[in-house]
Design an enzyme around this catalytic site. Structure first.
Site, PDB file in Angstrom:
ATOM      1  N   ARG A 148     -18.925  69.181  43.308  1.00  0.00           N
ATOM      2  CA  ARG A 148     -18.352  70.266  44.105  1.00  0.00           C
ATOM      3  C   ARG A 148     -17.718  71.259  43.131  1.00  0.00           C
ATOM      4  O   ARG A 148     -17.264  70.873  42.042  1.00  0.00           O
ATOM      5  CB  ARG A 148     -17.292  69.736  45.065  1.00  0.00           C
ATOM      6  CG  ARG A 148     -17.804  68.723  46.084  1.00  0.00           C
ATOM      7  CD  ARG A 148     -16.658  68.227  46.966  1.00  0.00           C
ATOM      8  NE  ARG A 148     -17.118  67.290  47.994  1.00  0.00           N
ATOM      9  CZ  ARG A 148     -17.123  65.969  47.847  1.00  0.00           C
ATOM     10  NH1 ARG A 148     -16.686  65.435  46.715  1.00  0.00           N
ATOM     11  NH2 ARG A 148     -17.552  65.186  48.822  1.00  0.00           N
ATOM     12  N   LYS A 183     -12.940  64.377  47.434  1.00  0.00           N
ATOM     13  CA  LYS A 183     -12.182  64.433  48.678  1.00  0.00           C
ATOM     14  C   LYS A 183     -11.521  63.093  48.961  1.00  0.00           C
ATOM     15  O   LYS A 183     -12.075  62.041  48.680  1.00  0.00           O
ATOM     16  CB  LYS A 183     -13.104  64.823  49.844  1.00  0.00           C
ATOM     17  CG  LYS A 183     -13.628  66.249  49.762  1.00  0.00           C
ATOM     18  CD  LYS A 183     -14.491  66.584  50.969  1.00  0.00           C
ATOM     19  CE  LYS A 183     -14.954  68.028  50.935  1.00  0.00           C
ATOM     20  NZ  LYS A 183     -15.815  68.365  52.090  1.00  0.00           N
ATOM     21  N   HIS A 252     -22.410  75.392  45.911  1.00  0.00           N
ATOM     22  CA  HIS A 252     -22.778  74.425  46.947  1.00  0.00           C
ATOM     23  C   HIS A 252     -24.294  74.293  47.048  1.00  0.00           C
ATOM     24  O   HIS A 252     -24.821  73.199  47.293  1.00  0.00           O
ATOM     25  CB  HIS A 252     -22.189  74.861  48.290  1.00  0.00           C
ATOM     26  CG  HIS A 252     -21.843  73.706  49.189  1.00  0.00           C
ATOM     27  ND1 HIS A 252     -21.065  72.647  48.778  1.00  0.00           N
ATOM     28  CD2 HIS A 252     -22.176  73.441  50.470  1.00  0.00           C
ATOM     29  CE1 HIS A 252     -20.932  71.782  49.770  1.00  0.00           C
ATOM     30  NE2 HIS A 252     -21.596  72.232  50.809  1.00  0.00           N
ATOM     31  N   ARG A 255     -25.354  71.971  44.397  1.00  0.00           N
ATOM     32  CA  ARG A 255     -25.073  70.577  44.788  1.00  0.00           C
ATOM     33  C   ARG A 255     -26.162  70.055  45.724  1.00  0.00           C
ATOM     34  O   ARG A 255     -26.638  68.928  45.574  1.00  0.00           O
ATOM     35  CB  ARG A 255     -23.695  70.516  45.452  1.00  0.00           C
ATOM     36  CG  ARG A 255     -23.267  69.143  45.975  1.00  0.00           C
ATOM     37  CD  ARG A 255     -21.799  69.218  46.389  1.00  0.00           C
ATOM     38  NE  ARG A 255     -21.404  68.155  47.289  1.00  0.00           N
ATOM     39  CZ  ARG A 255     -20.996  66.946  46.901  1.00  0.00           C
ATOM     40  NH1 ARG A 255     -20.961  66.647  45.617  1.00  0.00           N
ATOM     41  NH2 ARG A 255     -20.607  66.041  47.797  1.00  0.00           N
ATOM     42  N   HIS A 278     -19.972  60.836  48.956  1.00  0.00           N
ATOM     43  CA  HIS A 278     -19.849  60.769  50.411  1.00  0.00           C
ATOM     44  C   HIS A 278     -19.289  59.414  50.814  1.00  0.00           C
ATOM     45  O   HIS A 278     -19.774  58.371  50.356  1.00  0.00           O
ATOM     46  CB  HIS A 278     -21.209  60.969  51.075  1.00  0.00           C
ATOM     47  CG  HIS A 278     -21.710  62.370  51.015  1.00  0.00           C
ATOM     48  ND1 HIS A 278     -23.031  62.716  51.221  1.00  0.00           N
ATOM     49  CD2 HIS A 278     -21.057  63.534  50.772  1.00  0.00           C
ATOM     50  CE1 HIS A 278     -23.170  64.020  51.110  1.00  0.00           C
ATOM     51  NE2 HIS A 278     -21.985  64.538  50.842  1.00  0.00           N
ATOM     52  N   TYR A 287     -30.152  64.847  53.975  1.00  0.00           N
ATOM     53  CA  TYR A 287     -31.094  65.142  52.899  1.00  0.00           C
ATOM     54  C   TYR A 287     -32.447  64.479  53.127  1.00  0.00           C
ATOM     55  O   TYR A 287     -33.438  64.881  52.529  1.00  0.00           O
ATOM     56  CB  TYR A 287     -30.510  64.716  51.549  1.00  0.00           C
ATOM     57  CG  TYR A 287     -29.326  65.568  51.162  1.00  0.00           C
ATOM     58  CD1 TYR A 287     -29.492  66.858  50.686  1.00  0.00           C
ATOM     59  CD2 TYR A 287     -28.031  65.094  51.318  1.00  0.00           C
ATOM     60  CE1 TYR A 287     -28.411  67.646  50.360  1.00  0.00           C
ATOM     61  CE2 TYR A 287     -26.939  65.878  50.991  1.00  0.00           C
ATOM     62  CZ  TYR A 287     -27.135  67.150  50.521  1.00  0.00           C
ATOM     63  OH  TYR A 287     -26.060  67.934  50.213  1.00  0.00           O
TER      64      TYR A 287
END
Length: 308
Positions: A148, A183, A252, A255, A278, A287
């Site tokens: 990110r 995150k 992004h 990514r 994730h 994806y």
């Protein structure tokens, strides 16, 4: 209630929108069309007599006809407002639109560059200045490791940092891996490709020419401070435009390109999930749709029975 009462009530409601709420003519026209559509669905029934179940059935029909979920949400909002107004004019048992939710908005697939464009974007660079060396290293690292942009700009020069400084991430050149905090304070380690390592070494060699106060940031702006997310976005977009890449390239997008290209090559969804950071496999499964699109395109172009 007379047969033409719904038409009169629609007209009166639209006048309220025009005069009291002072909505634009375009918005009022959209309301008019949405109400006439509901009236057509009602057929022999008056709008005042429609039930929750009837309007819900009509909403389901719109969804089955592949009407955009945003459009359905707008229609429901229009009808709900109409019945709210109508309840002030006549007695209604309830607002029949209350509780009806629009279908979920279609999830747009993440944008990803084609392999050729992605490689061209990270490999074609001028390295005349320190900032150009930084650009090359940043873009290579974004595509190499799927970071990110927030993770990229938080990277520090090394793990050897004073106790007063808390590092959110660093690149280990010897092990060819990047340590990041994503995150939810979730830490992960992602491999770094050879080309990205070479670009990082070239950048680190000239980095001292920009270094000023804070010695920690890996990537510096021309002012010598930690580079901002916005500046990375502007630089990568300008670079893509200079190469004539038609897509609106952002960090992004890089990514997404990393994820879709790794998945196309390996088919290993769990590995891609780990590298992206994730927490749930569901976030990574989108994806698989991109991968299927790629496979379908190859099939359509190559299979004898697929050719027109």
């Amino acid at each position: 209630m007379t047969a033409d009462a719904p038409r009169t009530e629609i007209h009166d409601y639209l006048e309220v929108l025009r005069t009291q709420r002072q909505l634009s003519p375009h918005t009022v026209e959209n309301y008019r069309l949405d109400l006439l559509e509901l009236k057509k669905f009602a057929g022999e029934f008056s709008l005042a007599s429609l039930s929750y179940h009837q309007i819900r059935r009509f909403t389901s029909q719109l969804h089955a006809q592949e009407v955009n979920p945003r459009s359905i949400a707008r229609k429901l909002s229009c009808w709900r407002g109409y019945y709210r107004w109508l309840a002030e004019q006549i007695t209604l048992p309830a607002n029949p639109v209350d509780g009806i939710k629009p279908p979920k908005k279609n999830k747009s697939l993440p944008k990803a560059l084609g392999t050729d464009d992605a490689v061209r974007l990270v490999s074609q660079h001028r390295s005349d200045t320190a900032s150009q060396c930084a650009n090359r290293a940043m873009f290579e690292l974004l595509y190499s490791s799927g970071l990110r942009v927030s993770e990229l700009v938080a990277l520090d020069i090394s793990q050897s940092i004073e106790k007063a400084h808390i590092s959110l991430g660093w690149v280990d050149l010897e092990q060819a891996e990047v340590h990041v905090t994503g995150k939810g304070n979730k830490q992960r380690i992602v491999p770094v490709g050879r080309h990205a390592i070479d670009a990082l070494l070239a950048w680190i060699a000239v980095r001292p020419t920009l270094l000023k106060a804070d010695p920690h940031p890996l990537f510096l702006s021309e002012r010598g401070s930690r580079i901002s997310q916005r500046l990375v976005q502007l630089r990568i977009k300008a670079h893509a435009q200079s190469l004539g890449i038609p897509a609106d390239v952002t960090p992004h997008v890089m990514r997404h390109s990393f994820a879709s290209h790794v998945l196309q090559s390996s088919g290993d969804l769990r590995a891609v999930q780990e590298m992206l950071g994730h927490s749930s496999i569901a976030a990574t499964q989108i994806y698989t749709s991109l991968d299927f699109q790629h496979l379908s395109k190859v099939y359509d172009q190559t299979h004898p029975r697929a050719k027109k």
